[in-house]
Design a protein around this motif. Sequence first.
Motif, PDB file in Angstrom:
ATOM      1  N   ASP A  42       0.807  -1.214   0.000  1.00 57.92           N
ATOM      2  CA  ASP A  42       0.000   0.000   0.000  1.00 57.92           C
ATOM      3  C   ASP A  42       0.846   1.273   0.000  1.00 57.92           C
ATOM      4  O   ASP A  42       0.323   2.378   0.098  1.00 57.92           O
ATOM      5  CB  ASP A  42      -0.928   0.012   1.218  1.00 57.92           C
ATOM      6  N   ALA A  43       2.155   1.115  -0.135  1.00 59.98           N
ATOM      7  CA  ALA A  43       3.037   2.284  -0.188  1.00 59.98           C
ATOM      8  C   ALA A  43       2.856   3.032  -1.503  1.00 59.98           C
ATOM      9  O   ALA A  43       2.592   2.440  -2.546  1.00 59.98           O
ATOM     10  CB  ALA A  43       4.492   1.843  -0.042  1.00 59.98           C
ATOM     11  N   VAL A  44       3.010   4.349  -1.454  1.00 60.51           N
ATOM     12  CA  VAL A  44       2.914   5.186  -2.650  1.00 60.51           C
ATOM     13  C   VAL A  44       4.241   5.116  -3.402  1.00 60.51           C
ATOM     14  O   VAL A  44       5.323   5.151  -2.809  1.00 60.51           O
ATOM     15  CB  VAL A  44       2.585   6.646  -2.271  1.00 60.51           C
ATOM     16  N   VAL A  45       4.167   5.038  -4.722  1.00 62.65           N
ATOM     17  CA  VAL A  45       5.350   4.829  -5.562  1.00 62.65           C
ATOM     18  C   VAL A  45       6.259   6.054  -5.596  1.00 62.65           C
ATOM     19  O   VAL A  45       7.489   5.932  -5.615  1.00 62.65           O
ATOM     20  CB  VAL A  45       4.911   4.446  -6.994  1.00 62.65           C
ATOM     21  N   GLY A  46       5.666   7.256  -5.592  1.00 68.55           N
ATOM     22  CA  GLY A  46       6.423   8.487  -5.800  1.00 68.55           C
ATOM     23  C   GLY A  46       7.710   8.634  -5.013  1.00 68.55           C
ATOM     24  O   GLY A  46       8.769   8.918  -5.585  1.00 68.55           O
ATOM     25  N   PRO A  47       7.696   8.455  -3.663  1.00 66.28           N
ATOM     26  CA  PRO A  47       8.919   8.692  -2.880  1.00 66.28           C
ATOM     27  C   PRO A  47       9.986   7.608  -3.008  1.00 66.28           C
ATOM     28  O   PRO A  47      11.071   7.753  -2.448  1.00 66.28           O
ATOM     29  CB  PRO A  47       8.383   8.732  -1.433  1.00 66.28           C
ATOM     30  N   MET A  48       9.690   6.532  -3.714  1.00 64.48           N
ATOM     31  CA  MET A  48      10.623   5.403  -3.757  1.00 64.48           C
ATOM     32  C   MET A  48      11.839   5.698  -4.642  1.00 64.48           C
ATOM     33  O   MET A  48      11.795   6.565  -5.518  1.00 64.48           O
ATOM     34  CB  MET A  48       9.918   4.143  -4.260  1.00 64.48           C
ATOM     35  N   SER A  49      12.914   4.944  -4.398  1.00 68.35           N
ATOM     36  CA  SER A  49      14.144   5.106  -5.172  1.00 68.35           C
ATOM     37  C   SER A  49      13.949   4.586  -6.596  1.00 68.35           C
ATOM     38  O   SER A  49      12.997   3.847  -6.882  1.00 68.35           O
ATOM     39  CB  SER A  49      15.291   4.342  -4.507  1.00 68.35           C
ATOM     40  N   GLY A  50      14.870   4.972  -7.467  1.00 68.66           N
ATOM     41  CA  GLY A  50      14.809   4.503  -8.844  1.00 68.66           C
ATOM     42  C   GLY A  50      14.874   2.993  -8.945  1.00 68.66           C
ATOM     43  O   GLY A  50      14.177   2.382  -9.765  1.00 68.66           O
ATOM     44  N   GLY A  51      15.707   2.372  -8.099  1.00 72.70           N
ATOM     45  CA  GLY A  51      15.820   0.917  -8.118  1.00 72.70           C
ATOM     46  C   GLY A  51      14.541   0.227  -7.694  1.00 72.70           C
ATOM     47  O   GLY A  51      14.125  -0.771  -8.291  1.00 72.70           O
ATOM     48  N   GLU A  52      13.897   0.764  -6.647  1.00 69.18           N
ATOM     49  CA  GLU A  52      12.632   0.182  -6.183  1.00 69.18           C
ATOM     50  C   GLU A  52      11.536   0.331  -7.234  1.00 69.18           C
ATOM     51  O   GLU A  52      10.770  -0.603  -7.500  1.00 69.18           O
ATOM     52  CB  GLU A  52      12.212   0.870  -4.876  1.00 69.18           C
ATOM     53  N   ARG A  53      11.478   1.493  -7.874  1.00 71.75           N
ATOM     54  CA  ARG A  53      10.457   1.719  -8.906  1.00 71.75           C
ATOM     55  C   ARG A  53      10.672   0.789 -10.099  1.00 71.75           C
ATOM     56  O   ARG A  53       9.707   0.301 -10.683  1.00 71.75           O
ATOM     57  CB  ARG A  53      10.505   3.188  -9.355  1.00 71.75           C
ATOM     58  N   ARG A  54      11.930   0.541 -10.426  1.00 72.34           N
ATOM     59  CA  ARG A  54      12.197  -0.347 -11.567  1.00 72.34           C
ATOM     60  C   ARG A  54      11.768  -1.783 -11.260  1.00 72.34           C
ATOM     61  O   ARG A  54      11.236  -2.484 -12.115  1.00 72.34           O
ATOM     62  CB  ARG A  54      13.683  -0.303 -11.933  1.00 72.34           C
ATOM     63  N   ARG A  55      11.979  -2.229 -10.027  1.00 80.09           N
ATOM     64  CA  ARG A  55      11.546  -3.577  -9.655  1.00 80.09           C
ATOM     65  C   ARG A  55      10.017  -3.683  -9.654  1.00 80.09           C
ATOM     66  O   ARG A  55       9.463  -4.719 -10.026  1.00 80.09           O
ATOM     67  CB  ARG A  55      12.122  -3.938  -8.288  1.00 80.09           C
ATOM     68  N   ILE A  56       9.342  -2.602  -9.271  1.00 81.47           N
ATOM     69  CA  ILE A  56       7.876  -2.591  -9.319  1.00 81.47           C
ATOM     70  C   ILE A  56       7.404  -2.711 -10.770  1.00 81.47           C
ATOM     71  O   ILE A  56       6.483  -3.471 -11.079  1.00 81.47           O
ATOM     72  CB  ILE A  56       7.321  -1.310  -8.662  1.00 81.47           C
ATOM     73  N   ALA A  57       8.050  -1.955 -11.670  1.00 86.92           N
ATOM     74  CA  ALA A  57       7.670  -2.007 -13.091  1.00 86.92           C
ATOM     75  C   ALA A  57       7.894  -3.399 -13.666  1.00 86.92           C
ATOM     76  O   ALA A  57       7.069  -3.923 -14.430  1.00 86.92           O
ATOM     77  CB  ALA A  57       8.467  -0.968 -13.873  1.00 86.92           C
ATOM     78  N   LEU A  58       9.009  -4.021 -13.301  1.00 89.45           N
ATOM     79  CA  LEU A  58       9.297  -5.371 -13.776  1.00 89.45           C
ATOM     80  C   LEU A  58       8.260  -6.353 -13.229  1.00 89.45           C
ATOM     81  O   LEU A  58       7.748  -7.223 -13.966  1.00 89.45           O
ATOM     82  CB  LEU A  58      10.717  -5.786 -13.348  1.00 89.45           C
ATOM     83  N   ALA A  59       7.935  -6.235 -11.945  1.00 86.05           N
ATOM     84  CA  ALA A  59       6.922  -7.109 -11.337  1.00 86.05           C
ATOM     85  C   ALA A  59       5.575  -6.952 -12.035  1.00 86.05           C
ATOM     86  O   ALA A  59       4.860  -7.940 -12.273  1.00 86.05           O
ATOM     87  CB  ALA A  59       6.791  -6.787  -9.843  1.00 86.05           C
ATOM     88  N   LYS A  60       5.221  -5.721 -12.366  1.00 81.35           N
ATOM     89  CA  LYS A  60       3.949  -5.448 -13.066  1.00 81.35           C
ATOM     90  C   LYS A  60       3.864  -6.242 -14.366  1.00 81.35           C
ATOM     91  O   LYS A  60       2.849  -6.886 -14.654  1.00 81.35           O
ATOM     92  CB  LYS A  60       3.859  -3.946 -13.342  1.00 81.35           C
ATOM     93  N   HIS A  61       4.947  -6.239 -15.157  1.00 80.70           N
ATOM     94  CA  HIS A  61       4.924  -6.932 -16.449  1.00 80.70           C
ATOM     95  C   HIS A  61       4.942  -8.453 -16.277  1.00 80.70           C
ATOM     96  O   HIS A  61       4.313  -9.177 -17.048  1.00 80.70           O
ATOM     97  CB  HIS A  61       6.104  -6.482 -17.296  1.00 80.70           C
ATOM     98  N   LEU A  62       5.667  -8.934 -15.269  1.00 75.74           N
ATOM     99  CA  LEU A  62       5.720 -10.382 -15.049  1.00 75.74           C
ATOM    100  C   LEU A  62       4.365 -10.913 -14.566  1.00 75.74           C
ATOM    101  O   LEU A  62       3.956 -12.010 -14.948  1.00 75.74           O
ATOM    102  CB  LEU A  62       6.812 -10.728 -14.044  1.00 75.74           C
ATOM    103  N   VAL A  63       3.676 -10.148 -13.741  1.00 72.88           N
ATOM    104  CA  VAL A  63       2.343 -10.555 -13.276  1.00 72.88           C
ATOM    105  C   VAL A  63       1.363 -10.559 -14.440  1.00 72.88           C
ATOM    106  O   VAL A  63       0.522 -11.460 -14.573  1.00 72.88           O
ATOM    107  CB  VAL A  63       1.857  -9.617 -12.149  1.00 72.88           C
ATOM    108  N   ALA A  64       1.475  -9.560 -15.344  1.00 73.48           N
ATOM    109  CA  ALA A  64       0.572  -9.483 -16.496  1.00 73.48           C
ATOM    110  C   ALA A  64       0.752 -10.679 -17.428  1.00 73.48           C
ATOM    111  O   ALA A  64      -0.182 -11.079 -18.119  1.00 73.48           O
ATOM    112  CB  ALA A  64       0.819  -8.182 -17.254  1.00 73.48           C
ATOM    113  N   ASP A  65       1.962 -11.259 -17.469  1.00 70.94           N
ATOM    114  CA  ASP A  65       2.254 -12.458 -18.255  1.00 70.94           C
ATOM    115  C   ASP A  65       1.835 -12.308 -19.729  1.00 70.94           C
ATOM    116  O   ASP A  65       1.011 -13.077 -20.228  1.00 70.94           O
ATOM    117  CB  ASP A  65       1.553 -13.674 -17.639  1.00 70.94           C
ATOM    118  N   PRO A  66       2.409 -11.345 -20.466  1.00 70.33           N
ATOM    119  CA  PRO A  66       2.031 -11.140 -21.868  1.00 70.33           C
ATOM    120  C   PRO A  66       2.581 -12.252 -22.760  1.00 70.33           C
ATOM    121  O   PRO A  66       3.481 -13.005 -22.366  1.00 70.33           O
ATOM    122  CB  PRO A  66       2.693  -9.801 -22.201  1.00 70.33           C
TER     123      PRO A  66
END
Length: 608
Positions: A127-151
């Motif tokens: 439930d944490a907001v993405v904005g204050p996170m580091s670049g590395g944390e945001r990149r892992r979130i983006a990667l997780a988003k695509h892996l969960v979507a399973d295109p």
Amino acid sequence: MAAGPVNLVNLERARLAFATRVILDDVSLGVAAGDRIGVVGRNGGGKSTLLRVLAGLQAVDDGRVTQTGGLTVAVLGQDDELDPDSTVRACVVGDLDDHEWAGDARVRDVVSGLLGGLGAEAVGGLDAVVGPMSGGERRRIALAKHLVADPDLLLLDEPTNHLDVEGVAWLARHLSARRPSSALVAITHDRWFLDAMATTTWEVHDGTVDAYDGGYAAYVLARAERSRVAATTEERRQNLLRKELAWLRRGPPARTSKPKFRIDAANALVADVPPPRDDVELLRFATRRLGKDVIDLHGVRVQLGERVLLDDLTWLIGPGDRIGVVGVNGSGKSTLLRVLSGDVAPTAGKVKTGRTVKLAFLSQEVRELEALAELRVVDAVADVRETTHLGEREVTASQLAERLGFTGQRQQSLVKELSGGERRRLQLLRLLMDEPNVLLLDEPTNDLDVDTLTALEDLLDGWAGTLIVVSHDRYALERMCDRQVALLGDGHLRDLPGGVEEYLHLRASGPPARARSVASERNAPTAAIPSDVRVHTAEEQRVARKEMARLERQVERIERQVALLHAEMAAQATDHVAVGELDERLRGLLAEREDVESRWLEAADVGG
């Protein structure tokens, strides 16, 4: 006869140019269901553009790009496209309730594998907001988003950036287990990841895309064979050229009766010379003499607020030590380097630096170049020193910049216009210009292409000083360094006789026990012996050392056999049946070598 896998996307004679620069030149290729493709090539060579073309985000100037109907595509680019006001939960699992996504083993694996290290308690978990996170944390979130979507088609641009060694190993396993009807194309400079994940390797260069079966090891072998064939062809061409030129010189210079076809043949030979690649050449820089005392840490403690990054650390670094440092994100790896460099003063304890130490520190952010943003590349090099020594020769800043890939007009580019990889290469060049004898490298492989990494490692092979490397690049760590140590998040540094594999085993075993401080071998006898380590008798050590010597001879024998097999495979490159049989023998030898090396490590634990 069964039909092969269906291509999900096809490029047919695709051509694309930006201004005068050709990115794709009559390229035809396809990505089929089940493909796991790793993409390598020089920085700026067109790898990211190729991904955008495959995704349909970049139109080509000529040719055709087609996708199968209903194809779902996801692209992890290098730019951050997350909504800063969104939560981690909304980005990764959307509006699914916890019981819905948690009931899917694949989604659970992604959340724990990529988001488990985001510091859930500190930032509020999902439930944490993405904005204050580091670049590395945001990149892992983006990667997780695509892996969960399973295109159906997953396109990843440097997915291992900001992942630690453990994260890279997890990602390789996860991608290898994707559903067979999907496909993956990943740009990467991480050679271990490439070997672990890819079934095919594409090399993007000079407007073309060359395909190789297998990962990095197969790519290197195939490229070596291609170079051998090219060298043979060039030698034959040179011999023909010498004959033609000798024939043309015969007789009076004014004679015009020479057959036109002979002149045309000579001109064709000259015109056939391929244009040189923009090679990066890292040669042997001068190194200042280093005394026996380098850097000693005694009882060092570093505390930031409530967090203790280093706790009562004693570490004695000697001349010629080549040490790789691994650890979980946030465990203090970069802080440790800054303590060694003197940029961070310890909360307690003492750091002693030898009088002859000339230290250079390649930081992760390369912020040192910000003050030089308006300088030209050649002036940024000359800002350190006008000339330096490469072996026996004195070279100017301009000559050195050219040898490290800043050719022609690129030397006149402003520092602020350079790519991430070029900035990293420039800063490394500036550091080496000052002829240091201690190098501290913080994530030196970030943004560097495979060829530049290989050249850097070749340079460091002959490095006469002391080298400390923090990296998540497992291949580079094991290639550059003689030993590895780990920060496991408990403030202590642990020796890893088994290398990165031992680190991964320790991490998988659960929370670390109190780890011992480490010392360089010159001081090892005085280091405290941890309570959980049994002291071996002199006889046990003698037997173990004898076994180590026997196993070392066995490894040498296997290496000779491997070299012979490689040569035989190169000689029979066109005979696929023979190459397949030789490859099977090679795999057996490599498995045998791995077993012998494992037994050597066990003996080394006893024999020292």
